[in-house]
Motif scaffolding. Structure first.
Motif, PDB file in Angstrom:
ATOM      1  N   GLY A  37       0.828  -1.212   0.000  1.00 23.67           N
ATOM      2  CA  GLY A  37       0.000   0.000   0.000  1.00 23.67           C
ATOM      3  C   GLY A  37       0.860   1.258   0.000  1.00 23.67           C
ATOM      4  O   GLY A  37       0.557   2.233  -0.719  1.00 23.67           O
ATOM      5  N   LEU A  38       1.934   1.266   0.817  1.00 22.54           N
ATOM      6  CA  LEU A  38       2.829   2.421   0.834  1.00 22.54           C
ATOM      7  C   LEU A  38       3.491   2.632  -0.516  1.00 22.54           C
ATOM      8  O   LEU A  38       3.669   3.770  -0.972  1.00 22.54           O
ATOM      9  N   LEU A  39       3.860   1.532  -1.179  1.00 17.34           N
ATOM     10  CA  LEU A  39       4.486   1.625  -2.499  1.00 17.34           C
ATOM     11  C   LEU A  39       3.505   2.196  -3.512  1.00 17.34           C
ATOM     12  O   LEU A  39       3.867   3.065  -4.327  1.00 17.34           O
ATOM     13  N   GLU A  40       2.267   1.743  -3.466  1.00 12.96           N
ATOM     14  CA  GLU A  40       1.249   2.253  -4.398  1.00 12.96           C
ATOM     15  C   GLU A  40       0.991   3.738  -4.154  1.00 12.96           C
ATOM     16  O   GLU A  40       0.849   4.518  -5.112  1.00 12.96           O
ATOM     17  N   ASN A  41       0.963   4.131  -2.877  1.00 14.73           N
ATOM     18  CA  ASN A  41       0.774   5.556  -2.573  1.00 14.73           C
ATOM     19  C   ASN A  41       1.945   6.382  -3.101  1.00 14.73           C
ATOM     20  O   ASN A  41       1.751   7.497  -3.603  1.00 14.73           O
ATOM     21  N   ASP A  42       3.152   5.830  -2.957  1.00 13.46           N
ATOM     22  CA  ASP A  42       4.339   6.530  -3.420  1.00 13.46           C
ATOM     23  C   ASP A  42       4.313   6.701  -4.934  1.00 13.46           C
ATOM     24  O   ASP A  42       4.710   7.741  -5.464  1.00 13.46           O
ATOM     25  N   LEU A  43       3.835   5.671  -5.645  1.00 16.26           N
ATOM     26  CA  LEU A  43       3.792   5.715  -7.112  1.00 16.26           C
ATOM     27  C   LEU A  43       2.537   6.402  -7.633  1.00 16.26           C
ATOM     28  O   LEU A  43       2.476   6.796  -8.807  1.00 16.26           O
ATOM     29  N   GLY A  44       1.536   6.520  -6.787  1.00 16.02           N
ATOM     30  CA  GLY A  44       0.301   7.178  -7.199  1.00 16.02           C
ATOM     31  C   GLY A  44      -0.536   6.333  -8.129  1.00 16.02           C
ATOM     32  O   GLY A  44      -1.308   6.887  -8.947  1.00 16.02           O
ATOM     33  N   THR A  45      -0.470   5.013  -7.991  1.00 14.61           N
ATOM     34  CA  THR A  45      -1.256   4.130  -8.864  1.00 14.61           C
ATOM     35  C   THR A  45      -1.398   2.776  -8.209  1.00 14.61           C
ATOM     36  O   THR A  45      -0.584   2.388  -7.353  1.00 14.61           O
ATOM     37  N   GLU A  46      -2.452   2.041  -8.587  1.00 15.15           N
ATOM     38  CA  GLU A  46      -2.638   0.683  -8.083  1.00 15.15           C
ATOM     39  C   GLU A  46      -1.772  -0.276  -8.892  1.00 15.15           C
ATOM     40  O   GLU A  46      -1.678  -0.165 -10.120  1.00 15.15           O
ATOM     41  N   LEU A  47      -1.164  -1.209  -8.201  1.00 10.89           N
ATOM     42  CA  LEU A  47      -0.291  -2.173  -8.853  1.00 10.89           C
ATOM     43  C   LEU A  47      -0.957  -3.537  -9.019  1.00 10.89           C
ATOM     44  O   LEU A  47      -0.557  -4.319  -9.900  1.00 10.89           O
ATOM     45  N   PHE A  48      -1.954  -3.835  -8.181  1.00  8.00           N
ATOM     46  CA  PHE A  48      -2.648  -5.129  -8.239  1.00  8.00           C
ATOM     47  C   PHE A  48      -4.165  -4.922  -8.299  1.00  8.00           C
ATOM     48  O   PHE A  48      -4.691  -3.921  -7.813  1.00  8.00           O
ATOM     49  N   ARG A  49      -4.843  -5.920  -8.856  1.00 10.99           N
ATOM     50  CA  ARG A  49      -6.311  -5.983  -8.792  1.00 10.99           C
ATOM     51  C   ARG A  49      -6.678  -7.403  -8.369  1.00 10.99           C
ATOM     52  O   ARG A  49      -5.973  -8.368  -8.654  1.00 10.99           O
TER      53      ARG A  49
END
Length: 293
Positions: A37-49
């Protein structure tokens, strides 16, 4: 973004299951979810569905996965390079040996020593004598054999042997020196020496002594110009090999010699440095007084 987060992301993408990825990574699933979740927030996008019980990479996740794998591979390669450099440094024996009549014997001892441990590599340096103490202290040199006893508290130095000198001349009307010539008799002659390890000018104060880097020049001066050479035993042997008619006498009666010490850093972390230091002490020091640390 942290390296840990990249590792967690890549393993989760491979497993396509958060619980299984957490097991492989040996972390709690909640900790894994939080880092993703922290990584996704840092990148500003969802990585998994989510797809049922599994999770799949999004299009952005697929693109980032390729970059993350390359980054981690580059980090691993860099770590390997650093490890290799460190291992090479830890197994490299850096030594300096000032030239003397015992150089061959010292090198024979060294050759025998390193053959006992194939992991040791070595570099024989030729350093300015004035920098030897500094280079031992900063560990760019591990062991030094030189005329100077290094007295820094972090170093230890012991006497290995003493280098003696000889005077060589062509006996004829112009040069006729006795077996134990006095200093004044020698100073009456033009003097030549071959790259001495000690300052000869300080010993022969009343005569100009010429230093040369080529024994053939000294040989010429002895034969044709009435010079006297002040040289080591090995150098005298080379001169007489080419011209057997030279006369060679020792200078021991004038105490013209210099000591040769072996010196190391007391806390050098390479075990083989102390091992060879002690071996040299055993090989050379029986000629002198006992040594105590």
């Amino acid at each position: 973004m942290e390296i840990k987060q990249l590792k967690y992301f890549v393993e989760t993408a491979r497993q396509e299951h958060m619980t299984e990825a957490a097991m492989v990574l040996n972390v709690a699933q909640s900790a894994l979810s939080r880092q993703i979740g922290l990584l996704e927030n840092d990148l500003g996008t969802e990585l998994f569905r989510r797809e049922g019980r599994n999770i799949k990479l999004t299009d952005a996740g697929k693109s980032f996965y390729e970059d993350a794998v390359q980054i981690l591979e580059s980090i691993d390669k860099s770590k390997e390079k650093i490890t290799n450099v460190q291992n090479l440094k830890e197994h490299t024996f850096n030594i300096h040996i000032t030239r003397s009549d015992m150089t061959t014997k010292v090198l024979q001892s060294f050759n025998h020593f390193i053959k006992q441990d194939e992991s040791i590599t070595f570099t024989i340096h030729s350093e300015d004598e004035d920098t030897l103490e500094e280079k031992l202290l900063d560990a760019s040199l591990d062991l030094v054999i030189s005329p100077e006893k290094l007295n820094d508290d972090q170093l230890k130095s012991i006497l290995l042997f003493e280098q003696n000198y000889y005077y060589v001349f062509r006996q004829k009307n112009r040069v006729n020196l006795p077996m134990q010539a006095s200093l004044s008799e020698l100073e009456d002659m033009p003097l030549a020496t071959f790259e001495p390890a000690i300052e000869m000018a300080g010993l022969f104060k009343n005569s100009t002594i010429h230093n040369y880097k080529d024994l053939s020049i000294i040989q010429h001066l002895l034969i044709h110009h009435g010079y006297v050479a002040i040289v080591t035993n090995d150098e005298a042997k080379q001169l007489t090999y080419n011209y057997p008619n030279f006369t060679v006498y020792s200078l021991v009666h004038l105490n013209i010699k210099h000591p040769m010490y072996v010196s190391i850093l007391k806390n050098n972390e390479k075990p083989f440095v102390n091992q060879w230091f002690n071996q040299l002490r055993q090989e050379f020091m029986p000629m002198y007084q006992p040594y105590t640390d």
